[in-house]
Write a protein that holds these residues in place. Structure first.
Motif, PDB file in Angstrom:
ATOM      1  N   ALA A  45       0.792  -1.236   0.000  1.00  8.94           N
ATOM      2  CA  ALA A  45       0.000   0.000   0.000  1.00  8.94           C
ATOM      3  C   ALA A  45       0.826   1.289   0.000  1.00  8.94           C
ATOM      4  N   PRO A  46       1.912   1.396   0.765  1.00  9.14           N
ATOM      5  CA  PRO A  46       2.668   2.652   0.752  1.00  9.14           C
ATOM      6  C   PRO A  46       3.289   3.009  -0.606  1.00  9.14           C
ATOM      7  N   PHE A  47       3.470   2.026  -1.473  1.00 10.44           N
ATOM      8  CA  PHE A  47       4.029   2.295  -2.804  1.00 10.44           C
ATOM      9  C   PHE A  47       2.966   2.790  -3.792  1.00 10.44           C
ATOM     10  N   ALA A  48       1.689   2.608  -3.448  1.00  8.22           N
ATOM     11  CA  ALA A  48       0.613   2.976  -4.366  1.00  8.22           C
ATOM     12  C   ALA A  48       0.639   4.474  -4.643  1.00  8.22           C
ATOM     13  N   GLY A  49       0.513   4.808  -5.922  1.00  5.92           N
ATOM     14  CA  GLY A  49       0.472   6.211  -6.308  1.00  5.92           C
ATOM     15  C   GLY A  49       1.216   6.452  -7.594  1.00  5.92           C
ATOM     16  N   ASP A  72       4.236  12.464 -16.942  1.00  2.92           N
ATOM     17  CA  ASP A  72       3.917  11.114 -17.426  1.00  2.92           C
ATOM     18  C   ASP A  72       4.559  10.137 -16.437  1.00  2.92           C
ATOM     19  N   PRO A  73       3.948   9.980 -15.254  1.00  4.71           N
ATOM     20  CA  PRO A  73       4.608   9.287 -14.147  1.00  4.71           C
ATOM     21  C   PRO A  73       4.558   7.766 -14.216  1.00  4.71           C
ATOM     22  N   ILE A  74       5.343   7.179 -13.346  1.00 10.59           N
ATOM     23  CA  ILE A  74       5.272   5.752 -13.054  1.00 10.59           C
ATOM     24  C   ILE A  74       4.032   5.562 -12.184  1.00 10.59           C
ATOM     25  N   ARG A  75       3.258   4.524 -12.475  1.00 10.03           N
ATOM     26  CA  ARG A  75       2.046   4.259 -11.695  1.00 10.03           C
ATOM     27  C   ARG A  75       2.217   2.922 -10.972  1.00 10.03           C
ATOM     28  N   ILE A  76       2.090   2.983  -9.649  1.00  8.26           N
ATOM     29  CA  ILE A  76       2.186   1.772  -8.840  1.00  8.26           C
ATOM     30  C   ILE A  76       0.852   1.569  -8.140  1.00  8.26           C
ATOM     31  N   GLU A  77       0.326   0.368  -8.255  1.00  8.15           N
ATOM     32  CA  GLU A  77      -0.932   0.012  -7.593  1.00  8.15           C
ATOM     33  C   GLU A  77      -0.678  -1.136  -6.631  1.00  8.15           C
ATOM     34  N   ALA A  78      -1.350  -1.111  -5.497  1.00  6.00           N
ATOM     35  CA  ALA A  78      -1.299  -2.233  -4.558  1.00  6.00           C
ATOM     36  C   ALA A  78      -2.332  -3.253  -5.028  1.00  6.00           C
ATOM     37  N   ASP A  80      -2.591  -6.390  -3.691  1.00  4.38           N
ATOM     38  CA  ASP A  80      -3.033  -6.900  -2.396  1.00  4.38           C
ATOM     39  C   ASP A  80      -1.980  -6.460  -1.386  1.00  4.38           C
ATOM     40  N   ASP A  81      -1.943  -7.035  -0.211  1.00  2.00           N
ATOM     41  CA  ASP A  81      -1.003  -6.591   0.825  1.00  2.00           C
ATOM     42  C   ASP A  81       0.464  -6.783   0.459  1.00  2.00           C
ATOM     43  N   THR A  82       0.747  -7.767  -0.390  1.00  2.00           N
ATOM     44  CA  THR A  82       2.144  -8.105  -0.673  1.00  2.00           C
ATOM     45  C   THR A  82       2.504  -8.110  -2.157  1.00  2.00           C
ATOM     46  N   HIS A  83       1.673  -7.490  -2.996  1.00  2.00           N
ATOM     47  CA  HIS A  83       1.971  -7.423  -4.430  1.00  2.00           C
ATOM     48  C   HIS A  83       1.660  -6.034  -4.970  1.00  2.00           C
ATOM     49  N   ILE A  84       2.541  -5.565  -5.855  1.00  2.00           N
ATOM     50  CA  ILE A  84       2.310  -4.291  -6.533  1.00  2.00           C
ATOM     51  C   ILE A  84       2.323  -4.511  -8.036  1.00  2.00           C
ATOM     52  N   SER A  85       1.621  -3.636  -8.728  1.00  2.00           N
ATOM     53  CA  SER A  85       1.670  -3.562 -10.177  1.00  2.00           C
ATOM     54  C   SER A  85       2.416  -2.274 -10.499  1.00  2.00           C
ATOM     55  N   TYR A  86       3.499  -2.392 -11.261  1.00  2.00           N
ATOM     56  CA  TYR A  86       4.382  -1.276 -11.575  1.00  2.00           C
ATOM     57  C   TYR A  86       4.248  -0.962 -13.050  1.00  2.00           C
ATOM     58  N   ASP A 123       7.314   9.787   1.250  1.00  2.00           N
ATOM     59  CA  ASP A 123       7.098  10.175  -0.144  1.00  2.00           C
ATOM     60  C   ASP A 123       8.312  10.009  -1.050  1.00  2.00           C
ATOM     61  N   SER A 124       9.308   9.265  -0.597  1.00  2.00           N
ATOM     62  CA  SER A 124      10.467   9.014  -1.463  1.00  2.00           C
ATOM     63  C   SER A 124      11.220   7.765  -1.010  1.00  2.00           C
ATOM     64  N   PHE A 125      11.805   7.106  -1.981  1.00  2.00           N
ATOM     65  CA  PHE A 125      12.618   5.928  -1.698  1.00  2.00           C
ATOM     66  C   PHE A 125      13.668   5.756  -2.783  1.00  2.00           C
ATOM     67  N   HIS A 126      14.736   5.075  -2.427  1.00  2.00           N
ATOM     68  CA  HIS A 126      15.736   4.658  -3.409  1.00  2.00           C
ATOM     69  C   HIS A 126      15.393   3.247  -3.851  1.00  2.00           C
ATOM     70  N   LEU A 127      15.576   2.965  -5.115  1.00  2.00           N
ATOM     71  CA  LEU A 127      15.417   1.609  -5.635  1.00  2.00           C
ATOM     72  C   LEU A 127      16.755   1.170  -6.208  1.00  2.00           C
TER      73      LEU A 127
END
Length: 148
Positions: A45-49, A72-78, A80-86, A123-127
């Motif tokens: 969930a925290p990655f969603a946005g 034209d951003p990257i879109r991340i959706e939660a 479920d609790d342990t999976h994201i769509s990037y 609101d920020s992270f390193h990958l």
């Protein structure tokens, strides 16, 4: 003969500098390897946005190189609790499992190397990319949340 010894000493000194430079990537120690205190590691969930991405820049940099803008951003959706769509611009979304590991979040795609996310703040992270199971701590990408 003293010229040869002096030349040898210079060559050894130069080799020592080169080996040190290559074995310790520049600024690798400057990037955090664990999220901030209380970071929501292992949760989707925290990655969603919507996210922009750029190269992390040292303090005092006037202009930062944006890789993906909020136009034209990257879109991340939660999912479920342990999976994201990037979803990055112009590409099909990819599914990642996320899980906590040693104060950070690992992103695991079904068929490729993993990535490591280190939360800097909400609101920020390193990958960081990994290769052969080892993180590339010296070359992260900085993700920043786009304003809604």
């Amino acid at each position: 003969m003293s010229r040869i010894r002096r030349g040898e000493r210079i060559a050894v000194a130069m080799l020592s500098v080169l080996v040190t430079a290559l074995s310790h990537p520049a600024n690798a120690q400057d990037f955090p390897r664990q999220g901030y205190e209380g970071a929501p590691n292992g949760l989707a969930a925290p990655f969603a946005g919507q996210w922009g991405m750029k190269f992390p820049e040292p303090e005092g940099t006037i202009v930062s190189a944006i890789i993906v803008s909020c136009d034209d951003p990257i879109r991340i959706e939660a999912v479920d609790d342990t999976h994201i769509s990037y979803g990055s611009p112009g590409r099909e979304p990819a599914l990642f499992e996320v899980f906590a590991f040693e104060g950070r979040t690992t992103w695991a795609p079904p068929t490729a190397e993993t990535y490591i996310a280190v939360w800097l703040d909400p609101d920020s992270f390193h990958l960081h990319r990994t290769e052969m199971g080892r993180a590339d701590w010296a070359d992260p990408r900085l993700y920043f949340r786009c304003e809604s």
